[in-house]
Scaffold this motif. Structure first.
Motif, PDB file in Angstrom:
ATOM      1  N   ASN A  78     -12.100 -25.220 -29.551  1.00 53.14           N
ATOM      2  CA  ASN A  78     -11.852 -24.486 -30.802  1.00 53.14           C
ATOM      3  C   ASN A  78     -10.593 -23.640 -30.783  1.00 53.14           C
ATOM      4  N   GLU A  79     -10.116 -23.394 -31.967  1.00 56.91           N
ATOM      5  CA  GLU A  79      -8.931 -22.551 -32.153  1.00 56.91           C
ATOM      6  C   GLU A  79      -9.215 -21.118 -31.666  1.00 56.91           C
ATOM      7  N   SER A  80     -10.425 -20.598 -31.926  1.00 58.51           N
ATOM      8  CA  SER A  80     -10.726 -19.216 -31.522  1.00 58.51           C
ATOM      9  C   SER A  80     -10.756 -19.088 -29.992  1.00 58.51           C
ATOM     10  N   PHE A  81     -11.168 -20.150 -29.312  1.00 58.95           N
ATOM     11  CA  PHE A  81     -11.158 -20.141 -27.839  1.00 58.95           C
ATOM     12  C   PHE A  81      -9.715 -20.059 -27.337  1.00 58.95           C
ATOM     13  N   TYR A  82      -8.822 -20.839 -27.945  1.00 58.62           N
ATOM     14  CA  TYR A  82      -7.427 -20.832 -27.495  1.00 58.62           C
ATOM     15  C   TYR A  82      -6.703 -19.530 -27.837  1.00 58.62           C
ATOM     16  N   LYS A  83      -7.198 -18.846 -28.855  1.00 61.62           N
ATOM     17  CA  LYS A  83      -6.653 -17.519 -29.164  1.00 61.62           C
ATOM     18  C   LYS A  83      -6.941 -16.577 -27.971  1.00 61.62           C
ATOM     19  N   ASP A  84      -8.161 -16.669 -27.439  1.00 56.19           N
ATOM     20  CA  ASP A  84      -8.523 -15.856 -26.274  1.00 56.19           C
ATOM     21  C   ASP A  84      -7.757 -16.302 -25.032  1.00 56.19           C
ATOM     22  N   ILE A  85      -7.588 -17.609 -24.890  1.00 56.47           N
ATOM     23  CA  ILE A  85      -6.858 -18.138 -23.728  1.00 56.47           C
ATOM     24  C   ILE A  85      -5.416 -17.608 -23.735  1.00 56.47           C
ATOM     25  N   LYS A  86      -4.822 -17.608 -24.902  1.00 55.40           N
ATOM     26  CA  LYS A  86      -3.436 -17.130 -25.024  1.00 55.40           C
ATOM     27  C   LYS A  86      -3.302 -15.696 -24.487  1.00 55.40           C
ATOM     28  N   LYS A  87      -4.311 -14.857 -24.799  1.00 51.32           N
ATOM     29  CA  LYS A  87      -4.272 -13.450 -24.384  1.00 51.32           C
ATOM     30  C   LYS A  87      -4.333 -13.294 -22.868  1.00 51.32           C
ATOM     31  N   ILE A  88      -4.989 -14.256 -22.196  1.00 45.74           N
ATOM     32  CA  ILE A  88      -5.165 -14.089 -20.740  1.00 45.74           C
ATOM     33  C   ILE A  88      -4.242 -15.011 -19.931  1.00 45.74           C
ATOM     34  N   LEU A  89      -3.282 -15.648 -20.614  1.00 44.65           N
ATOM     35  CA  LEU A  89      -2.312 -16.495 -19.910  1.00 44.65           C
ATOM     36  C   LEU A  89      -1.008 -15.711 -19.736  1.00 44.65           C
ATOM     37  N   ASN A  90      -0.540 -15.598 -18.511  1.00 45.63           N
ATOM     38  CA  ASN A  90       0.723 -14.889 -18.261  1.00 45.63           C
ATOM     39  C   ASN A  90       1.896 -15.615 -18.910  1.00 45.63           C
ATOM     40  N   THR A  91       2.923 -14.883 -19.278  1.00 45.46           N
ATOM     41  CA  THR A  91       4.150 -15.481 -19.819  1.00 45.46           C
ATOM     42  C   THR A  91       4.682 -16.500 -18.805  1.00 45.46           C
ATOM     43  N   GLY A  92       5.035 -17.673 -19.296  1.00 45.77           N
ATOM     44  CA  GLY A  92       5.540 -18.719 -18.401  1.00 45.77           C
ATOM     45  C   GLY A  92       4.430 -19.580 -17.819  1.00 45.77           C
ATOM     46  N   GLY A  93       3.183 -19.251 -18.158  1.00 49.06           N
ATOM     47  CA  GLY A  93       2.056 -20.018 -17.641  1.00 49.06           C
ATOM     48  C   GLY A  93       1.719 -21.225 -18.502  1.00 49.06           C
ATOM     49  N   VAL A  94       0.751 -22.009 -18.042  1.00 55.08           N
ATOM     50  CA  VAL A  94       0.374 -23.245 -18.722  1.00 55.08           C
ATOM     51  C   VAL A  94      -1.145 -23.348 -18.778  1.00 55.08           C
ATOM     52  N   VAL A  95      -1.675 -23.806 -19.920  1.00 55.62           N
ATOM     53  CA  VAL A  95      -3.101 -24.120 -20.017  1.00 55.62           C
ATOM     54  C   VAL A  95      -3.233 -25.631 -20.198  1.00 55.62           C
ATOM     55  N   VAL A  96      -4.251 -26.204 -19.570  1.00 59.64           N
ATOM     56  CA  VAL A  96      -4.470 -27.650 -19.727  1.00 59.64           C
ATOM     57  C   VAL A  96      -5.962 -27.918 -19.905  1.00 59.64           C
ATOM     58  N   THR A  97      -6.263 -28.905 -20.736  1.00 59.58           N
ATOM     59  CA  THR A  97      -7.646 -29.331 -20.895  1.00 59.58           C
ATOM     60  C   THR A  97      -7.729 -30.834 -20.771  1.00 59.58           C
ATOM     61  N   GLN A  98      -8.877 -31.322 -20.313  1.00 61.56           N
ATOM     62  CA  GLN A  98      -9.096 -32.776 -20.409  1.00 61.56           C
ATOM     63  C   GLN A  98      -9.359 -33.035 -21.887  1.00 61.56           C
ATOM     64  N   SER A  99      -8.820 -34.123 -22.436  1.00 63.67           N
ATOM     65  CA  SER A  99      -9.004 -34.354 -23.877  1.00 63.67           C
ATOM     66  C   SER A  99      -9.486 -35.770 -24.184  1.00 63.67           C
ATOM     67  N   GLY A 100     -10.248 -36.332 -23.259  1.00 60.92           N
ATOM     68  CA  GLY A 100     -11.010 -37.534 -23.554  1.00 60.92           C
ATOM     69  C   GLY A 100     -10.238 -38.843 -23.550  1.00 60.92           C
ATOM     70  N   SER A 101     -10.983 -39.889 -23.892  1.00 59.79           N
ATOM     71  CA  SER A 101     -10.412 -41.232 -23.964  1.00 59.79           C
ATOM     72  C   SER A 101      -9.835 -41.450 -25.360  1.00 59.79           C
ATOM     73  N   PRO A 102      -8.530 -41.640 -25.477  1.00 61.18           N
ATOM     74  CA  PRO A 102      -7.963 -41.827 -26.825  1.00 61.18           C
ATOM     75  C   PRO A 102      -8.553 -43.039 -27.529  1.00 61.18           C
ATOM     76  N   PHE A 103      -9.053 -43.999 -26.761  1.00 60.03           N
ATOM     77  CA  PHE A 103      -9.590 -45.214 -27.385  1.00 60.03           C
ATOM     78  C   PHE A 103     -11.034 -45.026 -27.844  1.00 60.03           C
ATOM     79  N   TYR A 104     -11.879 -44.505 -26.963  1.00 53.68           N
ATOM     80  CA  TYR A 104     -13.304 -44.409 -27.306  1.00 53.68           C
ATOM     81  C   TYR A 104     -13.726 -43.054 -27.870  1.00 53.68           C
ATOM     82  N   GLN A 105     -12.917 -42.013 -27.615  1.00 52.08           N
ATOM     83  CA  GLN A 105     -13.254 -40.685 -28.165  1.00 52.08           C
ATOM     84  C   GLN A 105     -12.026 -40.171 -28.902  1.00 52.08           C
TER      85      GLN A 105
END
Ligand code: SAM
Length: 274
Positions: free
Chosen positions: A171-198
């Protein structure tokens, strides 16, 4: 999960499934959150499934775990010292990060039973949780991201698919929180499924991240035991991912060439995220 004639099958659709011939079913348990099964398969060694979907196998887990940890490591603009993993109760992502020399790794897994099951059946992965620089918290990663005061250089969302307890992790609200706890210059990554089946998962990840980060980029990897074998990850940051690069020795799957080529997306995948 009932074992029929010594085969475990993951259903991709009403008309298609991937089946593994198994030597034995080692465990089947229903927790407060999900159903967990462990099988001993002929071709892939031990296999962990949650709600009937493959989470990892001994033989190909290295692809997923290298690609979800080494990619944010090489593309982080700051030298990564502190990382947060949400999900990842098997310990695989924490183990890879520990090898990369991070000073502090916090792993928040919602289901304590995943950890216990993996402790018994995947001891080599879970061993990472005993390292001095790894803190393991059993709790909801969504709540943790909202309430923690700590900041991280890398945040990894190593979750199940966007249903049940993992739904809010896209969700967008989750990433709003993630942004607050990510240091400048940092990176967030998520698994985002099978583009074909999901096909919706990768779009959900982009939709969640885009309002909060200047750059959002997906990349793919070949993971034989995940639906279609073609798997996506999506990363976000406020710097141009791909411009800077932190040198890292090759892993078993990851190398410098892959770290660049994995961003090349087929046209049908591009349409899922635009
Ligand atoms: N490699 C796997 C995959 O993509 O199939 C992911 C493996 S890991 C076992 C996924 C974990 O995410 C599960 O153990 C699940 O309990 C955990 N999880 C799901 N929702 C969560 C949440 N809201 N907070 C923390 N952990 C969560």
């Amino acid at each position: 999960m009932k074992l029929i004639e010594n085969w475990f099958s993951e259903r991709y659709s009403d008309n298609l499934q991937l089946s593994f011939r198994v030597k034995d079913q080692l465990l089947s348990v229903r927790t407060d959150f999900q159903r967990i099964d462990v099988f001993d398969t002929y071709d892939f060694g031990k296999l962990l499934s949650i709600d009937g979907t493959v989470q990892l196998t001994e033989r190909d887990e290295f692809v997923y775990h290298e690609m979800i940890t080494m990619m944010p490591f090489v593309y982080s603009k700051v030298k990564p010292e502190k990382a947060l993993i949400i999900g990842g109760g098997d310990g695989g992502a924490a183990g890879e990060l520990a090898k990369l020399g991070l000073k502090r790794i916090v792993n928040v897994e919602i289901d304590g039973q995943v950890i216990e099951v993996c402790r018994k059946h995947f001891p080599d992965l879970v061993r990472s949780f005993t390292l001095e620089n790894v803190e393991l918290i059993v709790g909801d990663g969504i709540k943790y991201a909202r309430t923690t005061e700590e900041k991280f250089d890398i945040i990894i969302v190593d979750s199940t698919d966007p249903v049940g307890p993992a739904e809010g992790l896209f969700n967008e609200s989750f990433y709003k929180d993630i942004k607050k706890i990510l240091n400048t210059g940092g990176v967030v990554v998520t698994q985002s499924g099978s583009p074909f089946y999901q096909p919706t998962a990768i779009g959900l990840a982009h939709k969640g991240m885009k309002p909060h980060f200047a750059k959002v980029k997906s990349y793919t990897a070949f993971i034989p035991t995940y639906p279609s074998g073609f798997w996506s990850f999506t990363m976000a940051s406020d710097h141009d991912i791909g411009k800077s690069y932190r040198e890292l020795p090759a892993g078993k799957y990851f190398n410098k060439e892959i770290s660049a080529s994995c961003f090349s997306l087929p046209e049908f995948v591009k349409t899922l995220i635009t």
